[in-house]
Design an enzyme around this catalytic site. Sequence first.
Site, PDB file in Angstrom:
ATOM      1  CB  CYS A 172       3.992  -5.450   7.443  1.00 38.45           C
ATOM      2  SG  CYS A 172       3.039  -6.988   7.651  1.00 38.45           S
ATOM      3  CB  SER A 205      -5.011  -6.677  -3.890  1.00 42.09           C
ATOM      4  OG  SER A 205      -4.967  -5.373  -3.364  1.00 42.09           O
ATOM      5  CG  HIS A 256      -1.602  -6.067   7.021  1.00 42.15           C
ATOM      6  ND1 HIS A 256      -0.332  -6.302   7.522  1.00 42.15           N
ATOM      7  CD2 HIS A 256      -2.206  -5.254   7.917  1.00 42.15           C
ATOM      8  CE1 HIS A 256      -0.182  -5.646   8.660  1.00 42.15           C
ATOM      9  NE2 HIS A 256      -1.316  -4.998   8.915  1.00 42.15           N
TER      10      HIS A 256
HETATM   11  O1  LIG Z   1      -8.553  -0.284  -3.542  1.00 42.75           O
HETATM   12  P1  LIG Z   1      -8.241  -1.730  -3.809  1.00 42.75           P
HETATM   13  O2  LIG Z   1      -8.297  -2.572  -2.581  1.00 42.75           O
HETATM   14  O3  LIG Z   1      -6.967  -1.906  -4.589  1.00 42.75           O
HETATM   15  O4  LIG Z   1      -9.386  -2.233  -4.800  1.00 42.75           O
HETATM   16  C1  LIG Z   1     -10.577  -2.871  -4.428  1.00 42.75           C
HETATM   17  O5  LIG Z   1     -11.488  -1.991  -3.782  1.00 42.75           O
HETATM   18  C2  LIG Z   1     -11.950  -0.879  -4.546  1.00 42.75           C
HETATM   19  C3  LIG Z   1     -12.964  -0.117  -3.726  1.00 42.75           C
HETATM   20  O6  LIG Z   1     -14.095  -0.900  -3.404  1.00 42.75           O
HETATM   21  C4  LIG Z   1     -12.519  -1.320  -5.896  1.00 42.75           C
HETATM   22  O7  LIG Z   1     -12.759  -0.184  -6.690  1.00 42.75           O
HETATM   23  C5  LIG Z   1     -11.578  -2.257  -6.633  1.00 42.75           C
HETATM   24  O8  LIG Z   1     -12.198  -2.741  -7.797  1.00 42.75           O
HETATM   25  C6  LIG Z   1     -11.184  -3.412  -5.708  1.00 42.75           C
HETATM   26  O9  LIG Z   1     -10.290  -4.281  -6.348  1.00 42.75           O
END
Ligand SMILES: O=P(O)(O)O[C@H]1O[C@H](CO)[C@@H](O)[C@H](O)[C@H]1O
Lengths: 350, 350
Positions: free
Chosen positions: A54, A163, A166
């Site tokens: 944000c 995770s 947003h």
């Molecule tokens: O980068 P982030 O959103 O923390 O992580 C997410 O996307 C990545 C790219 O596809 C992956 O490698 C991770 O396993 C996934 O949790």
Amino acid sequence: MEFNFEDHPHRRYNPLTGEWIQVSPHRAKRPWQGQVEKIEEEQRPEHDPDCYLCAGNTRIGGEVNPNYTDTYSFQNDFAALLEDIPSGEVNEHNGLFRAKSERGLCKVICFSPRHDLTIPEMEVGGIRKVVDLWCKEYAELGTKSYINHVQIFENKGSVMGCSNPHPHGQIWAQESVPLEPAKKAENQKTYFDTYGKTLLSDYVTEEIKQGTRVVYENEHFVALVPYWAVWPFETMIVPKRAVARITDLTEEEKDAFADAYKALTVKYDNIFEVSFPYSAGIHQAPTDGEDHPEWHMHMCFYPPLLRSATVKKFMVGYEMLANAQRDITAETAAARIREQSLEHYKQRSL
Amino acid sequence: MEFNFEDHPHRRYNPLTGEWIQVSPHRAKRPWQGQVEKIEEEQRPEHDPDCYLCAGNTRIGGEVNPNYTDTYSFQNDFAALLEDIPSGEVNEHNGLFRAKSERGLCKVICFSPRHDLTIPEMEVGGIRKVVDLWCKEYAELGTKSYINHVQIFENKGSVMGCSNPHPHGQIWAQESVPLEPAKKAENQKTYFDTYGKTLLSDYVTEEIKQGTRVVYENEHFVALVPYWAVWPFETMIVPKRAVARITDLTEEEKDAFADAYKALTVKYDNIFEVSFPYSAGIHQAPTDGEDHPEWHMHMCFYPPLLRSATVKKFMVGYEMLANAQRDITAETAAARIREQSLEHYKQRSL
Ligand SMILES: O=P(O)(O)O[C@H]1O[C@H](CO)[C@@H](O)[C@H](O)[C@H]1O
Ligand SMILES: O=P(O)(O)O[C@H]1O[C@H](CO)[C@@H](O)[C@H](O)[C@H]1O
């Protein structure tokens, strides 16, 4: 008994990757007693003081986000690829042990300052700004002499490992061309050398003629379930003109891209009346300084939901060890997406 | 600054598939705010009257399971592949639309009548009976003239799409050789033609010498994290002797296979003191009637857990669209598995 692609198990060929897919049309009928996903339908605030994406908030690394008003990009605080590493290589024992340093960088792309929105809930004008930022990043990153591939993608929904709700996507840019685009490069090159046209221009022309797998179309783009789709509701957004990279799209085409992106994702959300999870990303020409007339850019959507808002397709045992496999036909999935309204279920007047 | 494979992002090459893997060793340090998995630690009964795999129970299709005492196999009531279909083929528009009927059949393999067990909780003698049933099925299915590949696999845990906790695996047998084993066949053939030995016999010899990726070893088998592992705790169980298919193993080797299978899965369970989910399966020679001296059978384990019993690795955006990617090195993972006790945490005397 005649063979029938709506009922009988068969394989389909993906001319972009050169790989076959196992299709088991009758299989969606089996009862499901396995894991069900959580539906995330909490009301989110427009601004969340605890969200590291944000506007105005401090990120884990200590940096403060500006008060951005449309899009915003920054280097990932926990990047999988790093710019500043020495180079190194291993090649031992008849090539059984091979490794190579890999330089690159990872960026995060915020689609909007509004914490409570997603692409299908944004205005086309706002989505067009996302397209513009992708173009800017692709051009800038691609100009670095050591960057040969720029992968733009989005993980949407916690079931897709996202995770933070947003609205955001990512870009991973690197030295080598990764496996998936490399396969597509090779097959597009062979097709172009043989027929003097891009593989996808011939393909899209035929799909528009047939209509059965098309889910949305505007003047410059078509969204369709590819004949060789793997994920239950997998789609592709493809420009009708043979364009190698997003930066080669005209202004009008960029508007049409944003329009198709919104239309498709609204339809997705409407299928199960839930924020439809997916991983999506753009496959386009490498940034190696060459022309690449064989490349025909396209955006792929890989959504995992199969039967309902809570039952997804598991790509496990057979799929991991043997072969990609799907439980409904591309035509059935396309009909289901196509019939959805262009009005988002949340915005529907009661 | 010297390049260092423990800290710097790099790619590793998989000589079996011919593909590169992205390794980002530093990345496991990032905080995780995404989806967490449910731990399934309910006490299960030895016999569950509602389980369609328990002895004496009636399955959805109406058939009644016999009162089996060790292993039991039957045709999947919702098979993805069918034996009795007509043949058909499509090849249109410069090969852009290609499809082909695919015959096959799917079986379910119950590992034990005990509803409450899993492989790591079974006796080696009971696991040996599973190996024997695999051999019987591989031989019988492989004898059918139209079956060219027999894929033995197991999905363990609901996070791996397994819909019934009763210990069981599956076999999908079919006309075509699926993608993953086809890639491995090709690279093993090239290696064998060049060096006159199987790729994996040279590889295993070197791994045993180095020791850093070995997690368990007995007289005839070694369990190791391959140099090119993709999944966080991915492993491979490989016979030391070049054996093309499970039916070519000696009686003593079959015992050693069962022993390694148990040892590895006990160590897996001990890492997070939870029933460790995975998809596992055997890659071996096709059942096309040829000899295949180039094939060196091995069993692959693809477990998704990364940081804890509830945080798995998501193979999403970048991984789906670009390239396989892992967050810890094979050596770190191997050390973690190797250090685990051979005594199952549930059976440990307090
Ligand atoms: O980068 P982030 O959103 O923390 O992580 C997410 O996307 C990545 C790219 O596809 C992956 O490698 C991770 O396993 C996934 O949790
Ligand atoms: O056959 P099951 O256990 O019902 O189903 C599971 O394993 C299959 C084979 O890997 C997959 O195709 C399914 O997506 C998965 O849910």
